[in-house]
Design a protein around this motif. Sequence first.
Motif, PDB file in Angstrom:
ATOM      1  N   ALA A 163      51.345  81.358  11.331  1.00  0.00           N
ATOM      2  CA  ALA A 163      51.937  81.250  12.850  1.00  0.00           C
ATOM      3  C   ALA A 163      52.882  82.417  13.152  1.00  0.00           C
ATOM      4  O   ALA A 163      54.271  82.897  12.501  1.00  0.00           O
ATOM      5  CB  ALA A 163      52.836  79.961  13.829  1.00  0.00           C
ATOM      6  N   ASP A 164      53.393  82.799  14.420  1.00  0.00           N
ATOM      7  CA  ASP A 164      54.002  84.287  14.395  1.00  0.00           C
ATOM      8  C   ASP A 164      55.248  83.224  15.018  1.00  0.00           C
ATOM      9  O   ASP A 164      56.435  83.389  14.466  1.00  0.00           O
ATOM     10  CB  ASP A 164      53.761  84.744  15.232  1.00  0.00           C
ATOM     11  CG  ASP A 164      52.523  86.166  15.109  1.00  0.00           C
ATOM     12  OD1 ASP A 164      52.281  86.397  13.935  1.00  0.00           O
ATOM     13  OD2 ASP A 164      51.568  85.950  15.688  1.00  0.00           O
ATOM     14  N   LEU A 165      55.301  81.702  15.862  1.00  0.00           N
ATOM     15  CA  LEU A 165      56.053  81.611  16.297  1.00  0.00           C
ATOM     16  C   LEU A 165      55.878  79.485  16.298  1.00  0.00           C
ATOM     17  O   LEU A 165      54.945  79.078  15.798  1.00  0.00           O
ATOM     18  CB  LEU A 165      56.240  81.627  17.966  1.00  0.00           C
ATOM     19  CG  LEU A 165      56.837  82.395  18.545  1.00  0.00           C
ATOM     20  CD1 LEU A 165      56.936  82.745  20.343  1.00  0.00           C
ATOM     21  CD2 LEU A 165      58.174  82.834  17.744  1.00  0.00           C
ATOM     22  N   VAL A 166      57.414  79.418  15.532  1.00  0.00           N
ATOM     23  CA  VAL A 166      57.526  77.605  15.557  1.00  0.00           C
ATOM     24  C   VAL A 166      57.748  77.162  16.463  1.00  0.00           C
ATOM     25  O   VAL A 166      58.462  77.143  17.400  1.00  0.00           O
ATOM     26  CB  VAL A 166      58.391  77.529  14.458  1.00  0.00           C
ATOM     27  CG1 VAL A 166      58.611  75.607  14.203  1.00  0.00           C
ATOM     28  CG2 VAL A 166      57.794  77.764  13.092  1.00  0.00           C
ATOM     29  N   GLN A 167      56.408  76.382  17.455  1.00  0.00           N
ATOM     30  CA  GLN A 167      56.578  75.720  18.449  1.00  0.00           C
ATOM     31  C   GLN A 167      56.768  74.262  18.569  1.00  0.00           C
ATOM     32  O   GLN A 167      56.793  73.413  19.313  1.00  0.00           O
ATOM     33  CB  GLN A 167      55.594  75.847  18.830  1.00  0.00           C
ATOM     34  CG  GLN A 167      55.067  77.249  19.468  1.00  0.00           C
ATOM     35  CD  GLN A 167      54.273  78.123  20.546  1.00  0.00           C
ATOM     36  OE1 GLN A 167      53.257  77.655  19.773  1.00  0.00           O
ATOM     37  NE2 GLN A 167      54.324  79.449  21.395  1.00  0.00           N
ATOM     38  N   VAL A 168      56.211  73.437  16.939  1.00  0.00           N
ATOM     39  CA  VAL A 168      55.971  71.738  16.993  1.00  0.00           C
ATOM     40  C   VAL A 168      56.834  71.718  15.673  1.00  0.00           C
ATOM     41  O   VAL A 168      56.618  72.305  14.632  1.00  0.00           O
ATOM     42  CB  VAL A 168      54.571  71.549  17.096  1.00  0.00           C
ATOM     43  CG1 VAL A 168      53.826  71.357  18.323  1.00  0.00           C
ATOM     44  CG2 VAL A 168      53.624  72.317  16.165  1.00  0.00           C
ATOM     45  N   THR A 169      57.280  70.292  15.725  1.00  0.00           N
ATOM     46  CA  THR A 169      58.258  69.639  14.684  1.00  0.00           C
ATOM     47  C   THR A 169      57.445  69.858  12.782  1.00  0.00           C
ATOM     48  O   THR A 169      57.717  70.445  12.030  1.00  0.00           O
ATOM     49  CB  THR A 169      58.426  69.234  14.489  1.00  0.00           C
ATOM     50  OG1 THR A 169      58.725  68.193  15.659  1.00  0.00           O
ATOM     51  CG2 THR A 169      59.026  68.011  13.801  1.00  0.00           C
ATOM     52  N   THR A 170      55.907  69.985  12.988  1.00  0.00           N
ATOM     53  CA  THR A 170      54.837  70.168  12.342  1.00  0.00           C
ATOM     54  C   THR A 170      55.119  71.717  11.224  1.00  0.00           C
ATOM     55  O   THR A 170      54.909  71.467  10.321  1.00  0.00           O
ATOM     56  CB  THR A 170      53.748  69.783  12.085  1.00  0.00           C
ATOM     57  OG1 THR A 170      53.597  68.968  12.882  1.00  0.00           O
ATOM     58  CG2 THR A 170      52.601  69.217  10.553  1.00  0.00           C
ATOM     59  N   ALA A 171      55.406  72.645  12.165  1.00  0.00           N
ATOM     60  CA  ALA A 171      55.132  73.736  11.557  1.00  0.00           C
ATOM     61  C   ALA A 171      56.525  74.122  11.364  1.00  0.00           C
ATOM     62  O   ALA A 171      56.275  75.267  10.839  1.00  0.00           O
ATOM     63  CB  ALA A 171      54.701  75.155  13.401  1.00  0.00           C
ATOM     64  N   ASP A 172      57.587  73.498  11.737  1.00  0.00           N
ATOM     65  CA  ASP A 172      58.594  73.887  10.914  1.00  0.00           C
ATOM     66  C   ASP A 172      58.844  73.596   9.947  1.00  0.00           C
ATOM     67  O   ASP A 172      59.248  74.038   8.541  1.00  0.00           O
ATOM     68  CB  ASP A 172      59.641  72.891  12.157  1.00  0.00           C
ATOM     69  CG  ASP A 172      61.103  73.677  11.966  1.00  0.00           C
ATOM     70  OD1 ASP A 172      60.900  74.884  10.943  1.00  0.00           O
ATOM     71  OD2 ASP A 172      62.152  72.958  11.587  1.00  0.00           O
ATOM     72  N   TYR A 173      58.315  72.362   8.796  1.00  0.00           N
ATOM     73  CA  TYR A 173      58.288  71.470   8.266  1.00  0.00           C
ATOM     74  C   TYR A 173      57.035  72.772   7.087  1.00  0.00           C
ATOM     75  O   TYR A 173      57.634  73.057   6.243  1.00  0.00           O
ATOM     76  CB  TYR A 173      57.211  70.762   7.588  1.00  0.00           C
ATOM     77  CG  TYR A 173      57.311  69.306   8.458  1.00  0.00           C
ATOM     78  CD1 TYR A 173      59.113  69.079   7.978  1.00  0.00           C
ATOM     79  CD2 TYR A 173      57.157  68.011   9.008  1.00  0.00           C
ATOM     80  CE1 TYR A 173      59.739  68.343   8.879  1.00  0.00           C
ATOM     81  CE2 TYR A 173      57.721  67.193   9.786  1.00  0.00           C
ATOM     82  CZ  TYR A 173      59.069  66.952   9.751  1.00  0.00           C
ATOM     83  OH  TYR A 173      59.768  66.034  10.470  1.00  0.00           O
ATOM     84  N   GLY A 174      56.335  73.316   7.756  1.00  0.00           N
ATOM     85  CA  GLY A 174      55.117  73.962   7.509  1.00  0.00           C
ATOM     86  C   GLY A 174      55.552  75.260   6.919  1.00  0.00           C
ATOM     87  O   GLY A 174      55.672  76.115   5.893  1.00  0.00           O
TER      88      GLY A 174
END
Lengths: 59, 131
Positions: free
Chosen positions: B93-104
């Motif tokens: 992703a270009d932007l982290v928008q959800v918590t799961t993406a932050d983990y990712g």
Amino acid sequence: MFKPSHFAAVVLFALFASVVFGITQRETPQRMVRYGLYCFVLFVGSAIVLSWLMFLIAR
Amino acid sequence: MATPNNKNAEGQGFVYLPLIAGWLVPGAGHFLLRKWGRGALLSASILGMFVLGIAMQGQLYGSAHDILDILGMAGDLGTGMLYFLSRLLGLGADLVQVTTADYGTRFIVVAGLLNVISAVDAHNLRTGRKV
């Protein structure tokens, strides 16, 4: 999109990191397994302890 | 320091090959040294972590604007070819928008750091510092 729970993410993270730590930081297979398990328990255990601590502080 | 193992390692080709191969392809350094089991486990762990990070819509750092971005990009670069391939394919992703993406995002960075540890381990095996 894969959406694990917080705990599942911790377990997956701990599993992968522990395997690499075990293999790279010890020399014999037996010691690798023991160190890998030790790291896994520390990763997951510390996450659980810190989570409870934050829960209690936030109350 | 020249140990007996170091002396054995001399004159057997390029010493840094397992280090570079291990960085470019997770586990390749160990495969070159015929450590099949270790290589397979390292490869599965690092690839698994990276793929899960991408599947969680984690961010791949493409440019560095501040110190945290620089550190994140350094971690991402540790995955070697996986990073360049993923950037080419437009994964992450270009932007982290959800918590799961932050983990990712963390999964991807840590996969890179683990790959560097793995590549250095292959180098140590090659030079005889480790058996």
